[in-house]
Design a protein around this motif. Structure first.
Motif, PDB file in Angstrom:
ATOM      1  N   GLY A  82       6.259   1.809  -8.454  1.00 41.79           N
ATOM      2  CA  GLY A  82       5.173   1.322  -7.615  1.00 41.79           C
ATOM      3  C   GLY A  82       5.350  -0.145  -7.312  1.00 41.79           C
ATOM      4  O   GLY A  82       6.328  -0.775  -7.728  1.00 41.79           O
ATOM      5  N   PRO A  83       4.404  -0.735  -6.581  1.00 37.87           N
ATOM      6  CA  PRO A  83       4.485  -2.165  -6.266  1.00 37.87           C
ATOM      7  C   PRO A  83       4.300  -3.000  -7.529  1.00 37.87           C
ATOM      8  O   PRO A  83       3.737  -2.542  -8.530  1.00 37.87           O
ATOM      9  N   GLY A  84       4.772  -4.233  -7.471  1.00 39.31           N
ATOM     10  CA  GLY A  84       4.611  -5.118  -8.618  1.00 39.31           C
ATOM     11  C   GLY A  84       3.176  -5.484  -8.882  1.00 39.31           C
ATOM     12  O   GLY A  84       2.820  -5.870 -10.003  1.00 39.31           O
ATOM     13  N   GLN A  85       2.335  -5.364  -7.867  1.00 39.96           N
ATOM     14  CA  GLN A  85       0.915  -5.689  -8.038  1.00 39.96           C
ATOM     15  C   GLN A  85       0.062  -4.712  -7.229  1.00 39.96           C
ATOM     16  O   GLN A  85       0.369  -4.423  -6.066  1.00 39.96           O
ATOM     17  N   VAL A  86      -1.007  -4.213  -7.849  1.00 42.85           N
ATOM     18  CA  VAL A  86      -1.978  -3.351  -7.178  1.00 42.85           C
ATOM     19  C   VAL A  86      -3.338  -4.035  -7.243  1.00 42.85           C
ATOM     20  O   VAL A  86      -3.933  -4.141  -8.324  1.00 42.85           O
ATOM     21  N   PRO A  87      -3.869  -4.538  -6.131  1.00 49.30           N
ATOM     22  CA  PRO A  87      -5.191  -5.174  -6.157  1.00 49.30           C
ATOM     23  C   PRO A  87      -6.269  -4.146  -6.509  1.00 49.30           C
ATOM     24  O   PRO A  87      -6.310  -3.052  -5.937  1.00 49.30           O
ATOM     25  N   LEU A  88      -7.132  -4.507  -7.431  1.00 48.03           N
ATOM     26  CA  LEU A  88      -8.225  -3.630  -7.854  1.00 48.03           C
ATOM     27  C   LEU A  88      -9.584  -4.191  -7.451  1.00 48.03           C
ATOM     28  O   LEU A  88     -10.462  -3.445  -7.010  1.00 48.03           O
ATOM     29  N   VAL A  89      -9.757  -5.489  -7.625  1.00 50.75           N
ATOM     30  CA  VAL A  89     -10.973  -6.186  -7.187  1.00 50.75           C
ATOM     31  C   VAL A  89     -10.526  -7.462  -6.490  1.00 50.75           C
ATOM     32  O   VAL A  89      -9.764  -8.251  -7.053  1.00 50.75           O
TER      33      VAL A  89
END
Length: 446
Positions: free
Chosen positions: A292-299
């Motif tokens: 997956g991507p290195g970062q997944v925005p959650l908030v």
């Protein structure tokens, strides 16, 4: 021979042998979790236990169509024995696979994505840690648990995908004990040991320890202005990680963040939460071979922005998976720092509570994101920006969405990483990175 267990060449040989024997139209994958760890346990600032553990677990998975089966075994570090064990497990899976029912939510990787990470750290030897404790903690009842060494996660499959993850990392989970239930707790973890930095942390703990000898301040139940140190914030965010961010939980309405997802509540605009594996020690791939991507925005800016979507949820809800684990809990939950200088946190607090650690946390009302727990270890009453007395152990029960929303005053400008120190079965690569938080109206109940 056990040193083979974290050696890439040795593990590649095992993987190649197993994958070359993949039967028929099946797809075979192999996931390996290995470590070579030095463990040291301290009590009264003296070594009470020291050992070395080298171990590796291999999970063989055989998939054909909508059927899948897997088997996990322990590797012993002998090429012939390990190869024979893997091939035997594969043969048993091939025998059993046609007997299994089809899985309507089974999803397998459809593209080949190779990844490689090999991070060498500057880890302390056992003697360096022991000498540091002897040098800096004389006369202190230091109780702690140190774990250090390389951790490996590896994946390969018969489609040709290869993923390698090896990081050198350590954690030193320790406390200074005073008496009865009074202690100062801290964690030092990372990939680079710095004795001077640990000594400064120890000196700060020793200063707090002297305050614990004073009569504790007993407070009536009510709402208080409070500063949560990063260690306490990590405990609070850890509760959200249990059920808050997963696609499945949010889709069926059982997530503790349901009100945030529906727009019925918002967090403070400074709150930024993400799954940040790219800047953590967690692997960039799952045991099933998904990346997956290195970062997944959650908030983002206090608003709900995304979920952790596992392959099964992706199949069930018709969404793309983003490399989430099967349980859809974050591996590397990260809260971005704010603007309050960390050195000024107590001054900004003024009068109120300094919360160093929390324990016994659980949901009291999951649907409304209410969390209950106890203050623990070095928690203090603060007046005019100074620690004045230890806080009597208190229970709290509060709405985290409100606490991190309208009642959040500021986040500190420095975030700390808190590695998962769990060593049951094997060491872990999870972490929570968070700044400290200044809040208004933290609710103590008894």
């Amino acid at each position: 021979m056990s040193n083979h267990l974290t050696n890439r060449h040795y593990l590649d040989i095992l993987m190649d042998a197993a994958l070359e024997a993949t039967p028929g139209a099946s797809t075979c994958s192999l996931h390996i979790a290995a470590e070579d760890t030095t463990f040291i346990r301290f009590n009264h600032a003296r070594v009470r236990q020291a050992t070395q553990v080298s171990q590796a677990y291999a999970t063989v998975t055989l998939t054909q169509g909508a059927r899948s089966a897997d088997s996990t075994l322990t590797l012993v570090g002998d090429r012939l024995l390990d190869t024979a064990a893997l091939l035997h497990a594969q043969a048993e899976l091939a025998r059993d696979l046609p007997l299994l029912p089809e899985d309507p939510y089974l999803l397998s990787p459809d593209t080949v994505v190779d990844t490689e990470r090999d991070d060498a750290g500057t880890l302390p030897s056992a003697s360096q840690v022991i000498d540091a404790v002897a040098k800096h903690a004389p006369g202190l009842d230091l109780v702690g648990f140190h774990a250090s060494g390389p951790i490996v996660r590896a994946y390969a499959d018969s489609r040709g995908q290869r993923n390698w993850h090896r990081v050198d990392t350590f954690s030193f989970d320790w406390c200074l004990y005073h008496s009865t239930d009074k202690a100062v707790k801290a964690l030092r973890a990372g990939q680079h040991w710095d004795e001077a930095a640990w000594a400064r942390q120890l000196a700060q703990g020793a200063a707090q320890l002297r305050l614990l000898g004073q009569a504790p301040r007993t407070l009536p139940p009510g709402r208080y202005r409070a500063y949560f140190a990063p260690s306490a914030m990590a405990e609070l965010l850890g509760v959200l990680a249990w059920s808050g961010f997963g696609q499945k939980e949010q889709a069926v309405g059982t997530s503790s963040l349901t009100r945030l997802v529906r727009g019925e509540a918002t967090l403070h605009a400074s709150v930024q939460l993400s799954e940040d594996t790219g800047r953590s020690i967690a692997p960039a791939f799952t045991p099933e071979g998904f990346t997956g991507p290195g970062q997944v925005p959650l908030v983002v800016d206090g608003q709900h922005a995304g979920t952790l979507c596992s392959p099964r949820s992706a199949r069930e809800f018709g969404l793309p998976t983003n490399g989430a684990l099967a349980g859809e809990s974050p591996q590397a939950l990260s809260m971005a720092p704010g603007s309050l200088p960390e050195a000024d946190a107590l001054k900004a607090l003024g009068t109120g509570l300094y919360i160093s650690n929390l324990h016994y946390l659980n949901y009291s009302d999951r649907q409304h994101c209410r969390v209950t727990g106890m203050t623990r270890f070095a928690c203090f009453w603060v007046e005019n920006g100074e620690l004045v007395a230890p806080l009597q152990v208190m229970r709290f029960d509060d709405d985290l969405l409100d606490l991190l929303g309208p009642r959040l005053i500021a986040l500190t400008d420095h975030a700390e990483i808190h590695q998962d120190t769990n060593t049951y079965s094997q060491r872990q690569l999870g972490s929570i990175t968070t700044p400290g938080a200044l809040v208004a109206g933290f609710e103590l109940t008894l």
